[in-house]
Design a protein around this motif. Structure first.
Motif, PDB file in Angstrom:
ATOM      1  N   ASP A  11      23.124  14.679  75.082  1.00 21.31           N
ATOM      2  CA  ASP A  11      24.162  14.773  74.035  1.00 21.31           C
ATOM      3  C   ASP A  11      24.457  16.223  73.668  1.00 21.31           C
ATOM      4  OD1 ASP A  11      25.913  13.709  72.029  1.00 21.31           O
ATOM      5  OD2 ASP A  11      24.448  14.335  70.544  1.00 21.31           O
ATOM      6  N   PRO A  12      25.091  17.004  74.523  1.00 19.28           N
ATOM      7  CA  PRO A  12      25.574  16.692  75.862  1.00 19.28           C
ATOM      8  C   PRO A  12      24.606  17.232  76.906  1.00 19.28           C
ATOM      9  CG  PRO A  12      26.522  18.756  75.135  1.00 19.28           C
ATOM     10  CD  PRO A  12      25.586  18.317  74.047  1.00 19.28           C
ATOM     11  N   ILE A  13      24.922  16.982  78.175  1.00 22.06           N
ATOM     12  CA  ILE A  13      24.117  17.534  79.282  1.00 22.06           C
ATOM     13  C   ILE A  13      24.188  19.063  79.231  1.00 22.06           C
ATOM     14  CG2 ILE A  13      25.995  17.488  81.034  1.00 22.06           C
ATOM     15  CD1 ILE A  13      23.676  16.387  82.949  1.00 22.06           C
ATOM     16  N   THR A  14      23.037  19.710  79.476  1.00 21.68           N
ATOM     17  CA  THR A  14      22.982  21.184  79.457  1.00 21.68           C
ATOM     18  C   THR A  14      22.533  21.691  80.830  1.00 21.68           C
ATOM     19  OG1 THR A  14      20.635  21.329  78.896  1.00 21.68           O
ATOM     20  CG2 THR A  14      22.170  21.105  77.044  1.00 21.68           C
ATOM     21  N   ASN A  15      22.565  23.006  80.990  1.00 26.78           N
ATOM     22  CA  ASN A  15      22.083  23.578  82.259  1.00 26.78           C
ATOM     23  C   ASN A  15      20.590  23.317  82.449  1.00 26.78           C
ATOM     24  OD1 ASN A  15      24.633  24.431  82.780  1.00 26.78           O
ATOM     25  ND2 ASN A  15      24.269  26.605  82.333  1.00 26.78           N
ATOM     26  N   PHE A  38      21.363   3.960  72.796  1.00 29.72           N
ATOM     27  CA  PHE A  38      21.065   3.836  71.361  1.00 29.72           C
ATOM     28  C   PHE A  38      19.941   4.750  70.894  1.00 29.72           C
ATOM     29  CE2 PHE A  38      22.390  -0.553  72.718  1.00 29.72           C
ATOM     30  CZ  PHE A  38      23.670  -0.487  72.188  1.00 29.72           C
ATOM     31  N   PRO A  39      20.100   6.075  71.043  1.00 29.95           N
ATOM     32  CA  PRO A  39      19.018   6.959  70.586  1.00 29.95           C
ATOM     33  C   PRO A  39      18.857   6.874  69.072  1.00 29.95           C
ATOM     34  CG  PRO A  39      20.958   8.236  71.178  1.00 29.95           C
ATOM     35  CD  PRO A  39      21.253   6.827  71.554  1.00 29.95           C
ATOM     36  N   LYS A  40      17.613   7.147  68.627  1.00 27.96           N
ATOM     37  CA  LYS A  40      17.364   7.096  67.174  1.00 27.96           C
ATOM     38  C   LYS A  40      18.067   8.253  66.476  1.00 27.96           C
ATOM     39  CE  LYS A  40      12.883   6.530  67.232  1.00 27.96           C
ATOM     40  NZ  LYS A  40      11.487   6.552  66.885  1.00 27.96           N
ATOM     41  N   LYS A  41      18.166   9.401  67.224  1.00 29.06           N
ATOM     42  CA  LYS A  41      18.799  10.565  66.594  1.00 29.06           C
ATOM     43  C   LYS A  41      20.319  10.418  66.569  1.00 29.06           C
ATOM     44  CE  LYS A  41      17.674  12.853  70.947  1.00 29.06           C
ATOM     45  NZ  LYS A  41      16.804  13.804  71.567  1.00 29.06           N
ATOM     46  N   GLU A  42      20.923  11.113  65.618  1.00 31.26           N
ATOM     47  CA  GLU A  42      22.378  11.059  65.516  1.00 31.26           C
ATOM     48  C   GLU A  42      22.999  11.788  66.705  1.00 31.26           C
ATOM     49  OE1 GLU A  42      25.572  12.624  62.422  1.00 31.26           O
ATOM     50  OE2 GLU A  42      23.677  12.009  61.476  1.00 31.26           O
ATOM     51  N   VAL A  43      24.042  11.221  67.293  1.00 29.82           N
ATOM     52  CA  VAL A  43      24.671  11.883  68.441  1.00 29.82           C
ATOM     53  C   VAL A  43      26.056  12.403  68.103  1.00 29.82           C
ATOM     54  CG1 VAL A  43      23.422  10.744  70.326  1.00 29.82           C
ATOM     55  CG2 VAL A  43      25.387   9.605  69.310  1.00 29.82           C
ATOM     56  N   MET A  44      26.458  13.453  68.831  1.00 29.85           N
ATOM     57  CA  MET A  44      27.791  14.015  68.640  1.00 29.85           C
ATOM     58  C   MET A  44      28.788  13.309  69.562  1.00 29.85           C
ATOM     59  SD  MET A  44      29.012  17.936  69.375  1.00 29.85           S
ATOM     60  CE  MET A  44      28.761  18.666  67.793  1.00 29.85           C
ATOM     61  N   SER A  52      30.312  10.564  81.013  1.00 30.44           N
ATOM     62  CA  SER A  52      31.376  11.238  81.755  1.00 30.44           C
ATOM     63  C   SER A  52      31.089  12.742  81.902  1.00 30.44           C
ATOM     64  CB  SER A  52      32.693  10.914  81.062  1.00 30.44           C
ATOM     65  OG  SER A  52      33.530  11.991  81.027  1.00 30.44           O
ATOM     66  N   LEU A  53      30.521  13.388  80.871  1.00 33.73           N
ATOM     67  CA  LEU A  53      30.173  14.820  80.976  1.00 33.73           C
ATOM     68  C   LEU A  53      29.066  15.018  82.012  1.00 33.73           C
ATOM     69  CD1 LEU A  53      30.227  15.818  77.174  1.00 33.73           C
ATOM     70  CD2 LEU A  53      31.896  16.488  78.923  1.00 33.73           C
ATOM     71  N   ALA A  54      28.114  14.086  82.041  1.00 35.01           N
ATOM     72  CA  ALA A  54      27.018  14.203  83.018  1.00 35.01           C
ATOM     73  C   ALA A  54      27.540  13.959  84.431  1.00 35.01           C
ATOM     74  CB  ALA A  54      25.902  13.217  82.666  1.00 35.01           C
ATOM     75  N   ARG A  55      28.437  12.991  84.582  1.00 31.94           N
ATOM     76  CA  ARG A  55      28.993  12.698  85.924  1.00 31.94           C
ATOM     77  C   ARG A  55      29.746  13.907  86.460  1.00 31.94           C
ATOM     78  NH1 ARG A  55      30.593   6.484  85.081  1.00 31.94           N
ATOM     79  NH2 ARG A  55      28.550   5.692  85.677  1.00 31.94           N
ATOM     80  N   GLU A  56      30.550  14.515  85.594  1.00 34.17           N
ATOM     81  CA  GLU A  56      31.328  15.696  86.000  1.00 34.17           C
ATOM     82  C   GLU A  56      30.368  16.816  86.434  1.00 34.17           C
ATOM     83  OE1 GLU A  56      34.673  15.991  86.024  1.00 34.17           O
ATOM     84  OE2 GLU A  56      34.678  18.135  86.538  1.00 34.17           O
ATOM     85  N   GLN A 124      13.887  27.432  78.787  1.00 30.08           N
ATOM     86  CA  GLN A 124      12.771  26.984  77.945  1.00 30.08           C
ATOM     87  C   GLN A 124      13.197  26.702  76.512  1.00 30.08           C
ATOM     88  OE1 GLN A 124       9.665  26.158  78.183  1.00 30.08           O
ATOM     89  NE2 GLN A 124       9.296  26.618  80.328  1.00 30.08           N
ATOM     90  N   PHE A 125      14.090  27.500  76.014  1.00 27.83           N
ATOM     91  CA  PHE A 125      14.466  27.421  74.591  1.00 27.83           C
ATOM     92  C   PHE A 125      15.668  26.503  74.378  1.00 27.83           C
ATOM     93  CE2 PHE A 125      17.047  30.343  76.777  1.00 27.83           C
ATOM     94  CZ  PHE A 125      18.294  30.189  76.225  1.00 27.83           C
ATOM     95  N   LEU A 126      16.194  25.960  75.462  1.00 21.44           N
ATOM     96  CA  LEU A 126      17.480  25.260  75.364  1.00 21.44           C
ATOM     97  C   LEU A 126      17.312  23.767  75.097  1.00 21.44           C
ATOM     98  CD1 LEU A 126      20.554  25.142  75.699  1.00 21.44           C
ATOM     99  CD2 LEU A 126      20.230  25.083  78.185  1.00 21.44           C
ATOM    100  N   SER A 127      17.856  23.301  73.994  1.00 26.61           N
ATOM    101  CA  SER A 127      17.892  21.863  73.713  1.00 26.61           C
ATOM    102  C   SER A 127      19.317  21.521  73.308  1.00 26.61           C
ATOM    103  CB  SER A 127      16.935  21.519  72.571  1.00 26.61           C
ATOM    104  OG  SER A 127      17.407  22.086  71.372  1.00 26.61           O
ATOM    105  N   SER A 128      19.685  20.256  73.469  1.00 27.28           N
ATOM    106  CA  SER A 128      21.048  19.852  73.090  1.00 27.28           C
ATOM    107  C   SER A 128      21.280  20.126  71.602  1.00 27.28           C
ATOM    108  CB  SER A 128      21.274  18.371  73.383  1.00 27.28           C
ATOM    109  OG  SER A 128      21.204  18.133  74.759  1.00 27.28           O
ATOM    110  N   SER A 129      20.229  19.950  70.771  1.00 29.11           N
ATOM    111  CA  SER A 129      20.468  20.144  69.332  1.00 29.11           C
ATOM    112  C   SER A 129      20.706  21.609  68.983  1.00 29.11           C
ATOM    113  CB  SER A 129      19.345  19.549  68.480  1.00 29.11           C
ATOM    114  OG  SER A 129      18.124  19.717  69.108  1.00 29.11           O
TER     115      SER A 129
END
Ligand code: ADP
Length: 168
Positions: A11-15, A38-44, A52-56, A124-129
């Motif tokens: 949420d969303p896919i990252t490098n 259905f993740p427990k965390k809130e999604v954007m 679709s972002l991951a497929r691309e 290492q430091f990269l998370s979607s949040s």
């Protein structure tokens, strides 16, 4: 033939995610990125948007596919005929959570082997949040996600800003 699932929220896919998927695809015949509905965390992003972002992002990588799922992850693996579940480990605290999840998943399906990849140093430091927070504050994220994700984040921010203006 060894099939691996790589489940997550994306949420969303990252490098960082892409790095793990590509490294997995060198080891296993087939990698299925499983986007959890259905993740427990809130999604954007909605489930459809996350898929679709991951497929691309995975276009052109023939042994990597992207599928949504709403079951238990072990059930998704069983339906996909996967023998392996892939996860990524960053230094900052992933281990304990992943270990607990792995123990529970092993209980639910002892035949599904979990393989963890160490995050590459540059991610290492990269998370979607964190990414979403930097994007919200209009920081530069061009090295952290593919161009189409930069665009999707900008569109979400603009949509949110318009919503705020309409409320004022
Ligand atoms: P979840 O909500 O299941 O943790 P995420 O989409 O946040 O889903 O992450 C999916 C998987 O990718 C997890 O195993 C997570 O540790 C891993 N991951 C996330 N970001 C990175 C990164 N920058 N480098 C390596 N692995 C990562």
């Amino acid at each position: 033939m060894i099939t691996a699932i790589y489940p997550g929220t994306f949420d969303p896919i990252t490098n960082g995610h892409i790095d793990i998927a590509l490294r997995s695809a060198r080891l296993f015949h087939r990698v299925i990125i499983g986007v959890y509905a259905f993740p427990k965390k809130e999604v954007m992003f909605s489930l459809e948007e996350r898929v679709s972002l991951a497929r691309e992002a995975m276009k052109g990588h023939d042994n990597i596919t992207v599928e949504p799922y709403a079951d238990l992850t072990v059930e998704f693996a069983r339906k996909a005929g996967a023998q392996v579940m892939v996860r990524g480990l960053r230094v900052s605290g992933d281990f304990e959570w992943e270990f607990d999840m792995a123990m529970m998943n092993r209980r639910l399906n002892p035949d599904l082997e979990m393989v963890c990849f160490m995050a590459s140093p540059q991610f290492q430091f990269l998370s979607s949040s964190i990414l979403k927070e930097v994007a919200r504050l209009r920081g530069n994220i061009t090295d952290l996600v593919p161009a189409h994700v930069v665009k999707a984040l900008a569109e979400k921010q603009n949509g949110a800003a318009m919503g705020n203006n309409n409320r004022n």
